[in-house]
Design an enzyme around this catalytic site. Structure first.
Site, short mmCIF file in Angstrom:
data_model
loop_
_atom_site.label_atom_id
_atom_site.label_comp_id
_atom_site.label_asym_id
_atom_site.label_seq_id
_atom_site.Cartn_x
_atom_site.Cartn_y
_atom_site.Cartn_z
N ASP A 1 34.10 69.87 -1.78
CA ASP A 1 33.38 69.83 -0.52
C ASP A 1 34.43 69.67 0.58
OD1 ASP A 1 31.19 69.36 1.35
OD2 ASP A 1 31.79 67.25 1.26
N ASP B 1 33.92 68.41 4.56
CA ASP B 1 33.83 67.23 5.43
C ASP B 1 33.58 65.97 4.60
OD1 ASP B 1 33.50 68.40 8.42
OD2 ASP B 1 32.46 69.71 7.02
#
Length: 223
Positions: A12, A14
């Site tokens: 992922d 952020d």
């Protein structure tokens, strides 16, 4: 040939690869300022992050007086334009990430990004930080079209296919990351330092790390 048990490690973006909170907060506060609303501090914005910019804006408006139905599209455009122009002012890789990527590269592991952030913004951010070329693929929340974003497993399946297939681990900081990884048949690893909406132990990940120094030894021991 390396006997490392994983061929692909996806991330992922952020709150997992990059600490983007300060720049996201600045972009939200710009949009709130346009609406005549008071700014929010980083601690208040942290739980608003992770489900996309529209959700962050909606939460910011709700926290400062309510969501005006007619103003949200204009404010969203303001937020994105500001963020695009200031995308990497404060954003930096989390400690230990670069060393972990170096180690994975040396082991012949393909690394990739699958994020709910728009693909063009993800590529811009990773490019500005010198990380885009290190990824075998970058898949955003809009890459596969409407409705095909985490927690759907489809974007992680697409990530795996783009990397040539093989046993995969996916590293994230949200329940959506864990659900998508599980649905795609990938081993899920949660980071305790991310933009968590709940205690990391409640995410249901297969494994948890507190620092990127733990990632490669952890994966190497999973047989």
């Amino acid at each position: 040939m390396s006997d490392f048990p994983f061929r692909i490690v996806g991330f992922d973006l952020d709150g997992t690869l990059i600490d983007t909170l300060a720049d996201l907060t600045a972009a939200l506060n710009h949009a709130l300022g346009v609406a005549g609303r008071p700014p929010q501090d980083i601690a208040a914005v942290r739980p608003m992050v992770g489900l996309g910019a529209a959700h962050m804006l909606e939460q910011g408006l709700a926290a400062t007086g309510g969501v005006p139905a007619d103003a949200s599209p204009r404010l969203y455009d303001e937020l994105i334009a500001y963020y695009r122009a200031h995308i990497a002012v404060h954003s930096r890789p989390f400690p230990g990430l670069l060393a972990a990527l170096d180690r994975l590269d040396a082991l012949g592991v393909r690394t990739a990004v699958m994020t709910n952030k728009a693909e063009d913004l993800a590529r811009q951010l990773l490019g500005d930080l010198g990380l885009a070329d290190r990824m075998a693929t970058i898949i955003g929340g809009d890459t596969l079209g409407p409705g095909k974003r985490k927690p759907s497993p489809e974007p992680i399946r697409a990530m795996i296919a783009a990397c040539g297939g093989g046993r995969t681990a996916f590293v994230g900081d949200s329940i959506f990351d864990v659900m998508a990884a599980r649905g795609a048949g990938a081993t899920s690893v949660a980071v305790s330092f991310g933009f968590l909406h709940q205690p990391v132990e409640e995410l249901g990940a297969d494994h948890v790390i507190d620092d990127y120094a733990e990632l490669v030894p952890l994966l190497a021991g999973i047989r």
